[in-house]
Write a protein that holds these residues in place. Structure first.
Motif, PDB file in Angstrom:
ATOM      1  N   GLY A   4       0.841  -1.189   0.000  1.00 30.38           N
ATOM      2  CA  GLY A   4       0.000   0.000   0.000  1.00 30.38           C
ATOM      3  C   GLY A   4       0.876   1.239   0.000  1.00 30.38           C
ATOM      4  N   VAL A   5       0.470   2.254  -0.736  1.00 33.82           N
ATOM      5  CA  VAL A   5       1.249   3.494  -0.873  1.00 33.82           C
ATOM      6  C   VAL A   5       0.335   4.683  -0.620  1.00 33.82           C
ATOM      7  CG1 VAL A   5       2.679   4.899  -2.412  1.00 33.82           C
ATOM      8  CG2 VAL A   5       2.747   2.398  -2.591  1.00 33.82           C
ATOM      9  N   ASP A   6       0.803   5.621   0.204  1.00 31.30           N
ATOM     10  CA  ASP A   6       0.047   6.851   0.432  1.00 31.30           C
ATOM     11  C   ASP A   6       1.008   7.967   0.796  1.00 31.30           C
ATOM     12  OD1 ASP A   6      -2.227   8.398   0.430  1.00 31.30           O
ATOM     13  OD2 ASP A   6      -2.823   7.884   2.464  1.00 31.30           O
ATOM     14  N   GLU A   7       0.506   9.189   0.690  1.00 31.69           N
ATOM     15  CA  GLU A   7       1.338  10.368   0.936  1.00 31.69           C
ATOM     16  C   GLU A   7       0.675  11.290   1.940  1.00 31.69           C
ATOM     17  OE1 GLU A   7       0.136  13.487   0.043  1.00 31.69           O
ATOM     18  OE2 GLU A   7      -1.636  12.645  -0.938  1.00 31.69           O
ATOM     19  N   ALA A   8       1.477  12.208   2.453  1.00 31.96           N
ATOM     20  CA  ALA A   8       0.991  13.277   3.320  1.00 31.96           C
ATOM     21  C   ALA A   8       1.713  14.566   2.946  1.00 31.96           C
ATOM     22  CB  ALA A   8       1.251  12.944   4.797  1.00 31.96           C
ATOM     23  N   GLY A   9       0.977  15.659   2.927  1.00 28.71           N
ATOM     24  CA  GLY A   9       1.598  16.961   2.724  1.00 28.71           C
ATOM     25  C   GLY A   9       1.618  17.479   1.309  1.00 28.71           C
ATOM     26  N   VAL A  17       5.977  10.154   1.553  1.00 29.49           N
ATOM     27  CA  VAL A  17       5.306   8.983   0.993  1.00 29.49           C
ATOM     28  C   VAL A  17       5.759   7.744   1.754  1.00 29.49           C
ATOM     29  CG1 VAL A  17       4.812   7.650  -1.078  1.00 29.49           C
ATOM     30  CG2 VAL A  17       5.309  10.090  -1.267  1.00 29.49           C
ATOM     31  N   ALA A  18       4.801   6.906   2.109  1.00 27.68           N
ATOM     32  CA  ALA A  18       5.097   5.643   2.776  1.00 27.68           C
ATOM     33  C   ALA A  18       4.603   4.483   1.922  1.00 27.68           C
ATOM     34  CB  ALA A  18       4.444   5.589   4.153  1.00 27.68           C
ATOM     35  N   ALA A  38      10.098  14.051  -0.233  1.00 30.32           N
ATOM     36  CA  ALA A  38      10.524  14.929  -1.329  1.00 30.32           C
ATOM     37  C   ALA A  38      10.489  16.348  -0.780  1.00 30.32           C
ATOM     38  CB  ALA A  38       9.618  14.793  -2.537  1.00 30.32           C
ATOM     39  N   TRP A  39      11.653  17.004  -0.736  1.00 31.88           N
ATOM     40  CA  TRP A  39      11.782  18.308  -0.108  1.00 31.88           C
ATOM     41  C   TRP A  39      11.449  19.425  -1.094  1.00 31.88           C
ATOM     42  CZ3 TRP A  39      12.384  19.034   5.023  1.00 31.88           C
ATOM     43  CH2 TRP A  39      12.653  17.883   5.779  1.00 31.88           C
ATOM     44  N   PRO A  40      11.284  20.647  -0.605  1.00 29.88           N
ATOM     45  CA  PRO A  40      10.832  21.729  -1.479  1.00 29.88           C
ATOM     46  C   PRO A  40      11.662  21.928  -2.748  1.00 29.88           C
ATOM     47  CG  PRO A  40      10.550  22.405   0.779  1.00 29.88           C
ATOM     48  CD  PRO A  40      11.256  21.079   0.815  1.00 29.88           C
ATOM     49  N   ASP A  41      12.977  21.715  -2.682  1.00 34.60           N
ATOM     50  CA  ASP A  41      13.758  21.909  -3.910  1.00 34.60           C
ATOM     51  C   ASP A  41      13.351  20.900  -4.980  1.00 34.60           C
ATOM     52  OD1 ASP A  41      14.819  19.775  -2.484  1.00 34.60           O
ATOM     53  OD2 ASP A  41      16.900  20.235  -2.983  1.00 34.60           O
ATOM     54  N   GLU A  42      13.075  19.658  -4.582  1.00 32.95           N
ATOM     55  CA  GLU A  42      12.622  18.646  -5.538  1.00 32.95           C
ATOM     56  C   GLU A  42      11.206  18.953  -6.018  1.00 32.95           C
ATOM     57  OE1 GLU A  42      12.614  13.772  -6.011  1.00 32.95           O
ATOM     58  OE2 GLU A  42      12.666  14.641  -4.004  1.00 32.95           O
ATOM     59  N   ILE A  43      10.359  19.404  -5.100  1.00 31.47           N
ATOM     60  CA  ILE A  43       8.996  19.772  -5.480  1.00 31.47           C
ATOM     61  C   ILE A  43       9.018  20.914  -6.484  1.00 31.47           C
ATOM     62  CG2 ILE A  43       6.857  20.797  -4.601  1.00 31.47           C
ATOM     63  CD1 ILE A  43       7.435  19.268  -1.948  1.00 31.47           C
ATOM     64  N   ASP A  44       9.850  21.926  -6.235  1.00 29.78           N
ATOM     65  CA  ASP A  44       9.922  23.074  -7.143  1.00 29.78           C
ATOM     66  C   ASP A  44      10.493  22.671  -8.506  1.00 29.78           C
ATOM     67  OD1 ASP A  44       8.894  24.678  -5.140  1.00 29.78           O
ATOM     68  OD2 ASP A  44      10.857  25.394  -4.479  1.00 29.78           O
ATOM     69  N   ARG A  45      11.370  21.672  -8.496  1.00 30.69           N
ATOM     70  CA  ARG A  45      11.994  21.233  -9.752  1.00 30.69           C
ATOM     71  C   ARG A  45      11.083  20.328 -10.570  1.00 30.69           C
ATOM     72  NH1 ARG A  45      15.233  16.840  -9.959  1.00 30.69           N
ATOM     73  NH2 ARG A  45      15.511  16.961  -7.697  1.00 30.69           N
ATOM     74  N   ALA A  52       7.214  15.086  -7.855  1.00 33.15           N
ATOM     75  CA  ALA A  52       7.998  14.817  -6.650  1.00 33.15           C
ATOM     76  C   ALA A  52       7.355  13.719  -5.808  1.00 33.15           C
ATOM     77  CB  ALA A  52       8.144  16.097  -5.830  1.00 33.15           C
ATOM     78  N   THR A  53       6.020  13.701  -5.754  1.00 30.98           N
ATOM     79  CA  THR A  53       5.327  12.654  -5.017  1.00 30.98           C
ATOM     80  C   THR A  53       5.593  11.295  -5.646  1.00 30.98           C
ATOM     81  OG1 THR A  53       3.589  14.220  -4.394  1.00 30.98           O
ATOM     82  CG2 THR A  53       3.080  11.874  -4.176  1.00 30.98           C
ATOM     83  N   HIS A  54       5.520  11.223  -6.960  1.00 30.55           N
ATOM     84  CA  HIS A  54       5.818   9.975  -7.661  1.00 30.55           C
ATOM     85  C   HIS A  54       7.256   9.534  -7.394  1.00 30.55           C
ATOM     86  CE1 HIS A  54       2.392   9.541 -10.778  1.00 30.55           C
ATOM     87  NE2 HIS A  54       1.971  10.262  -9.759  1.00 30.55           N
ATOM     88  N   ALA A  55       8.187  10.475  -7.452  1.00 31.54           N
ATOM     89  CA  ALA A  55       9.596  10.130  -7.240  1.00 31.54           C
ATOM     90  C   ALA A  55       9.819   9.580  -5.838  1.00 31.54           C
ATOM     91  CB  ALA A  55      10.477  11.356  -7.484  1.00 31.54           C
ATOM     92  N   ALA A  56       9.220  10.216  -4.842  1.00 34.92           N
ATOM     93  CA  ALA A  56       9.365   9.732  -3.471  1.00 34.92           C
ATOM     94  C   ALA A  56       8.710   8.363  -3.300  1.00 34.92           C
ATOM     95  CB  ALA A  56       8.748  10.730  -2.490  1.00 34.92           C
TER      96      ALA A  56
END
Length: 218
Positions: free
Chosen positions: A27-32, A42-43, A86-93, A99-103
């Motif tokens: 199972g995969v889900d995210e927060a934030g 993402v966990a 995924a931190w803000p620099d990755e999100i901005d990029r 970024a969610t997919h990458a994490a």
């Protein structure tokens, strides 16, 4: 402790994969994702395929104390679990979805043993693994509910740490979301190193100059 909410997950989506011989279902889900500051977290969790009933629920339905208790239980019973930020620099990029997919893919790569199939909360990952991605899966699937608990509690812990590193923004209280107190802090303090500069409210504040007034929002 308050009673467990009445919406109860089950194993319906996992069983679809079990019938095809894929027994290690993550199972995969995210927060934030919607926050203005801090990481998206993402966990990924593989629970034992025993069709056991668990108290795990969508983290949004639970109190903070329940989330911490059930997250500890997830770690205790899981066959495998991993959490990635995924931190803000990755999100901005990459943008927030990228970024969610990458994490998510990083978390899945860390699972040992590896998953044979996935259930996500409408996160349509590019993967060769069999994938079910129904909406509201965190309320419907035990595996996704377990992942939601780890993602939420891990991210909350990060935001408490950021609150100590960047005092005045109130990260421990609003967790980086667009609360009135967060907007007021931005007006007073400007944009911090952990704000997502590509998000419209932050981008507009930067365009106006950090000393300018935060733009009004309906």
């Amino acid at each position: 402790m308050p009673p467990v909410p009445s919406v109860t997950p089950d194993w319906a989506y996992e069983r679809q994969h079990w019938r095809r011989g894929y027994f290690r279902v993550a199972g995969v889900d995210e927060a934030g994702r919607g926050a203005w500051a801090g990481p998206v977290t993402v966990a990924a969790v593989i629970l034992p395929g025993l069709a056991t009933e668990y108290p795990f629920r969508d983290s949004k339905q639970l109190t903070a104390a329940q989330r911490e208790e059930y997250a500890a239980e997830v770690r205790r019973v899981a066959l495998a679990y991993a959490v990635e930020h995924a931190w803000p620099d990755e999100i901005d990029r990459l943008n927030i979805l990228g970024a969610t997919h990458a994490a998510a893919l990083r978390a899945l790569e860390r699972l040992t043993p590896p998953p044979q199939a996935l259930v996500t909360d409408y996160l349509k990952l590019r993967t060769a693994l069999p994938l079910s991605a129904p909406p509201k899966a965190d309320a419907l699937s035990y595996s996704v509910a377990a992942a939601s608990l780890l993602a939420k509690t891990e991210r909350d812990a990060v935001m408490r740490e950021l609150d100590a590193q960047y005092p005045g923004y109130g990260f421990a209280a609003h967790k980086g979301y667009g609360a009135p107190a967060h907007r007021a802090a931005l007006e007073e303090l400007g944009v911090s190193a952990v704000h997502r500069r590509s998000f419209a409210p932050i981008r507009r504040l930067l365009e106006d100059g950090e000393g300018g007034l935060f733009p009004a929002w309906a």
